[in-house]
Structures are given as C-alpha cells and as structure tokens.
Design a protein around this motif. Structure first.
Motif, PDB file in Angstrom:
ATOM      1  N   TRP A  57       1.192   4.422   4.207  1.00  0.00           N
ATOM      2  CA  TRP A  57       0.297   5.534   3.918  1.00  0.00           C
ATOM      3  C   TRP A  57       1.007   6.658   3.173  1.00  0.00           C
ATOM      4  N   GLU A  58       0.333   7.186   2.167  1.00  0.00           N
ATOM      5  CA  GLU A  58       0.787   8.407   1.514  1.00  0.00           C
ATOM      6  C   GLU A  58       0.157   9.563   2.275  1.00  0.00           C
ATOM      7  N   ARG A  59       0.958  10.554   2.639  1.00  0.00           N
ATOM      8  CA  ARG A  59       0.509  11.683   3.469  1.00  0.00           C
ATOM      9  C   ARG A  59       0.810  12.961   2.708  1.00  0.00           C
ATOM     10  N   LEU A  60      -0.232  13.626   2.238  1.00  0.00           N
ATOM     11  CA  LEU A  60      -0.071  14.810   1.400  1.00  0.00           C
ATOM     12  C   LEU A  60      -0.672  16.031   2.086  1.00  0.00           C
ATOM     13  N   GLN A  61       0.134  17.073   2.252  1.00  0.00           N
ATOM     14  CA  GLN A  61      -0.374  18.314   2.833  1.00  0.00           C
ATOM     15  C   GLN A  61      -0.974  19.195   1.754  1.00  0.00           C
ATOM     16  N   THR A  62      -2.061  19.856   2.107  1.00  0.00           N
ATOM     17  CA  THR A  62      -2.767  20.814   1.250  1.00  0.00           C
ATOM     18  C   THR A  62      -2.917  20.321  -0.190  1.00  0.00           C
ATOM     19  N   GLN A  75      -9.312  21.601   0.043  1.00  0.00           N
ATOM     20  CA  GLN A  75      -7.880  21.392   0.189  1.00  0.00           C
ATOM     21  C   GLN A  75      -7.615  21.140   1.683  1.00  0.00           C
ATOM     22  N   PRO A  76      -7.811  19.891   2.122  1.00  0.00           N
ATOM     23  CA  PRO A  76      -7.603  19.576   3.538  1.00  0.00           C
ATOM     24  C   PRO A  76      -6.158  19.838   3.950  1.00  0.00           C
ATOM     25  N   ASP A  77      -5.963  19.985   5.241  1.00  0.00           N
ATOM     26  CA  ASP A  77      -4.610  20.199   5.752  1.00  0.00           C
ATOM     27  C   ASP A  77      -3.743  18.966   5.562  1.00  0.00           C
ATOM     28  N   LEU A  78      -4.362  17.783   5.614  1.00  0.00           N
ATOM     29  CA  LEU A  78      -3.620  16.546   5.390  1.00  0.00           C
ATOM     30  C   LEU A  78      -4.549  15.507   4.768  1.00  0.00           C
ATOM     31  N   VAL A  79      -4.072  14.892   3.691  1.00  0.00           N
ATOM     32  CA  VAL A  79      -4.783  13.813   3.006  1.00  0.00           C
ATOM     33  C   VAL A  79      -3.989  12.540   3.254  1.00  0.00           C
ATOM     34  N   VAL A  80      -4.674  11.488   3.715  1.00  0.00           N
ATOM     35  CA  VAL A  80      -4.015  10.211   3.978  1.00  0.00           C
ATOM     36  C   VAL A  80      -4.706   9.143   3.143  1.00  0.00           C
ATOM     37  N   MET A  81      -3.906   8.426   2.346  1.00  0.00           N
ATOM     38  CA  MET A  81      -4.446   7.332   1.543  1.00  0.00           C
ATOM     39  C   MET A  81      -3.399   6.233   1.462  1.00  0.00           C
ATOM     40  N   GLU A  82      -3.876   5.010   1.237  1.00  0.00           N
ATOM     41  CA  GLU A  82      -2.948   3.890   1.118  1.00  0.00           C
ATOM     42  C   GLU A  82      -2.028   4.129  -0.073  1.00  0.00           C
ATOM     43  N   ILE A  83      -0.777   3.741   0.082  1.00  0.00           N
ATOM     44  CA  ILE A  83       0.175   3.867  -1.008  1.00  0.00           C
ATOM     45  C   ILE A  83      -0.370   3.104  -2.212  1.00  0.00           C
ATOM     46  N   GLY A  84      -0.385   3.764  -3.360  1.00  0.00           N
ATOM     47  CA  GLY A  84      -0.891   3.161  -4.586  1.00  0.00           C
ATOM     48  C   GLY A  84      -2.369   3.381  -4.825  1.00  0.00           C
ATOM     49  N   ALA A  85      -3.085   3.993  -3.873  1.00  0.00           N
ATOM     50  CA  ALA A  85      -4.525   4.219  -4.054  1.00  0.00           C
ATOM     51  C   ALA A  85      -4.816   5.189  -5.189  1.00  0.00           C
ATOM     52  N   ASP A  86      -3.899   6.124  -5.432  1.00  0.00           N
ATOM     53  CA  ASP A  86      -4.048   7.056  -6.552  1.00  0.00           C
ATOM     54  C   ASP A  86      -2.666   7.482  -7.019  1.00  0.00           C
ATOM     55  N   ASP A  87      -2.242   6.919  -8.133  1.00  0.00           N
ATOM     56  CA  ASP A  87      -0.939   7.257  -8.698  1.00  0.00           C
ATOM     57  C   ASP A  87      -1.067   8.180  -9.910  1.00  0.00           C
ATOM     58  N   SER A  88      -2.266   8.732 -10.140  1.00  0.00           N
ATOM     59  CA  SER A  88      -2.478   9.575 -11.310  1.00  0.00           C
ATOM     60  C   SER A  88      -1.812  10.937 -11.121  1.00  0.00           C
ATOM     61  N   PRO A  89      -1.460  11.601 -12.248  1.00  0.00           N
ATOM     62  CA  PRO A  89      -0.909  12.952 -12.145  1.00  0.00           C
ATOM     63  C   PRO A  89      -2.036  13.965 -11.936  1.00  0.00           C
ATOM     64  N   GLY A  90      -1.679  15.209 -11.735  1.00  0.00           N
ATOM     65  CA  GLY A  90      -2.674  16.269 -11.605  1.00  0.00           C
ATOM     66  C   GLY A  90      -2.815  16.751 -10.180  1.00  0.00           C
ATOM     67  N   ARG A  91      -3.653  17.751 -10.002  1.00  0.00           N
ATOM     68  CA  ARG A  91      -3.805  18.376  -8.681  1.00  0.00           C
ATOM     69  C   ARG A  91      -4.911  17.752  -7.838  1.00  0.00           C
ATOM     70  N   LEU A  92      -5.771  16.919  -8.445  1.00  0.00           N
ATOM     71  CA  LEU A  92      -6.912  16.374  -7.717  1.00  0.00           C
ATOM     72  C   LEU A  92      -6.732  14.907  -7.348  1.00  0.00           C
ATOM     73  N   VAL A  93      -6.950  14.587  -6.088  1.00  0.00           N
ATOM     74  CA  VAL A  93      -7.034  13.207  -5.623  1.00  0.00           C
ATOM     75  C   VAL A  93      -8.523  12.855  -5.612  1.00  0.00           C
ATOM     76  N   PRO A  94      -8.919  11.746  -6.225  1.00  0.00           N
ATOM     77  CA  PRO A  94     -10.344  11.376  -6.176  1.00  0.00           C
ATOM     78  C   PRO A  94     -10.752  10.981  -4.752  1.00  0.00           C
ATOM     79  N   GLY A  95     -11.892  11.484  -4.308  1.00  0.00           N
ATOM     80  CA  GLY A  95     -12.382  11.199  -2.964  1.00  0.00           C
ATOM     81  C   GLY A  95     -12.342   9.733  -2.575  1.00  0.00           C
ATOM     82  N   PRO A  96     -12.758   8.801  -3.468  1.00  0.00           N
ATOM     83  CA  PRO A  96     -12.755   7.389  -3.088  1.00  0.00           C
ATOM     84  C   PRO A  96     -11.363   6.817  -2.766  1.00  0.00           C
TER      85      PRO A  96
END
Length: 190
Positions: A57-62, A75-96
């Motif tokens: 799991w990739e675990r990203l704060q704020t 900007q949740p306190d913690l975002v959890v997604m499978e490693i490789g689910a989003d490798d794009s640059p930028g400040r936004l993680v896509p909800g899916p």
C-alpha cells in the motif's frame, strides 16, 4: 453553479496562497480553510500509517484527491491506495485509484467528516472510509459505497471504541487503536 463559476473557483483554489499552519480543501465547490491539526491528531494519523503494510500500500498524508463529479478536492488525513494505482505526477490523486481514506475529526471538521465527506467519498466509490474521532474515542468504518451526489452513503457501518481492534479486511489488517489519544468531548452549543 455555472461552468464559468466552476472554473473561477477551481482557478482561485489552485492559485490560493494558504497561510502557514493552515490547509485548504475544495468541498462541493466551496473553498474551506482550517487551522493545522494538533499533536493528538497527527499521532493518530502516524499510527494508522505505520500499521498499513508499505510493501502493498502507498500511504500518503494530506494528499489532495480529485472527485470531479462532486466538484471536490478534499485533502484527507491519509490516502491509501495499492502501489502502482496512480504513478502520475501532480498534486491530485484520482478518486478511482484510492482504496481507503482516513479522516481524524477535529473541532472544526465534525460535520465535514461525518456528513459532507462521507457522501463525497461514497459517491466517488472509495471502498473504505475510516473516521477516527478522538472526542468520542471511537472509529467508524464505512464500506460498500452506493448512490450519487448528496444522497450517496455507505451500506456497511461499524463502530469500534478506542482500545478495540478495528478490522480492515480490504487492507488486510486489524488496526490497533489502543495507543490512540483522546480529546475532551465536544459540547453542543446552547
């Protein structure tokens, strides 16, 4: 809100200079600014992050998350997604790409965490929404998102008191809450 208004809000949000010690979120087209969290809050987030296996799991704060259909970039306190689910640059993680979002309740975020973000995350089909409430010394685990817009919600709701393990089968752990700090209960306004 019109498309022109939407663009103005998004442009204002992207160019917003947030004062040190504050954070800003876009919640259903409204820019919301709040003071930074206290140490109890941060220690809880760190404890949750430390218990989630980093090999899967990739675990990203704020980290900002994009929910375009909801006109929201919380900007949740913690975002959890499978490693490789989003490798794009930028400040936004896509909800899916997100598997679990964690919010730790603060004095000013009670309604947003329990109501507004709950429907945003459910509409965005986030599989697990974990609300940790240090004022009530409890965790609320929401799963099985359904619905759209303001009426979106989670079909499964489980509450656990601090000290009790919190099963998170999708993540593959039982969260140890025994070390979570608490804060004095919030009092309702007269």
């Amino acid at each position: 809100m019109t498309a022109v208004d939407d663009r103005r809000v998004h442009t204002a949000f992207e160019n917003l200079e947030v004062p040190e010690g504050f954070k800003a979120e876009l919640i259903r087209g409204e820019i919301v600014m709040m003071a930074g969290p206290d140490k109890v809050h941060n220690r809880i987030v760190q404890s949750v992050q430390d218990q989630i296996p980093a090999d899967r799991w990739e675990r990203l704060q704020t980290q900002d998350v994009a929910f375009p259909a909801e006109d929201s970039e919380p900007q949740p306190d913690l975002v959890v997604m499978e490693i490789g689910a989003d490798d794009s640059p930028g400040r936004l993680v896509p909800g899916p790409a997100v598997t679990m979002l964690v919010e730790v309740v603060s004095k000013t975020s009670v309604h947003r965490d329990y109501v507004e973000k709950r429907s945003i995350y459910a509409a965005g089909r986030v599989a697990v929404y974990l609300i940790i409430d240090p004022f009530e010394a409890q965790c609320l685990v929401l799963t099985e998102p359904t619905g759209t817009g303001l009426s979106a919600d989670y079909q499964s709701k489980r509450t656990r008191k601090f000290g009790d393990p919190v099963p998170l089968p999708i993540i593959g752990i039982e969260l140890d809450t025994s070390g979570f700090g608490t804060l004095p209960p919030l009092r309702a306004a007269p």
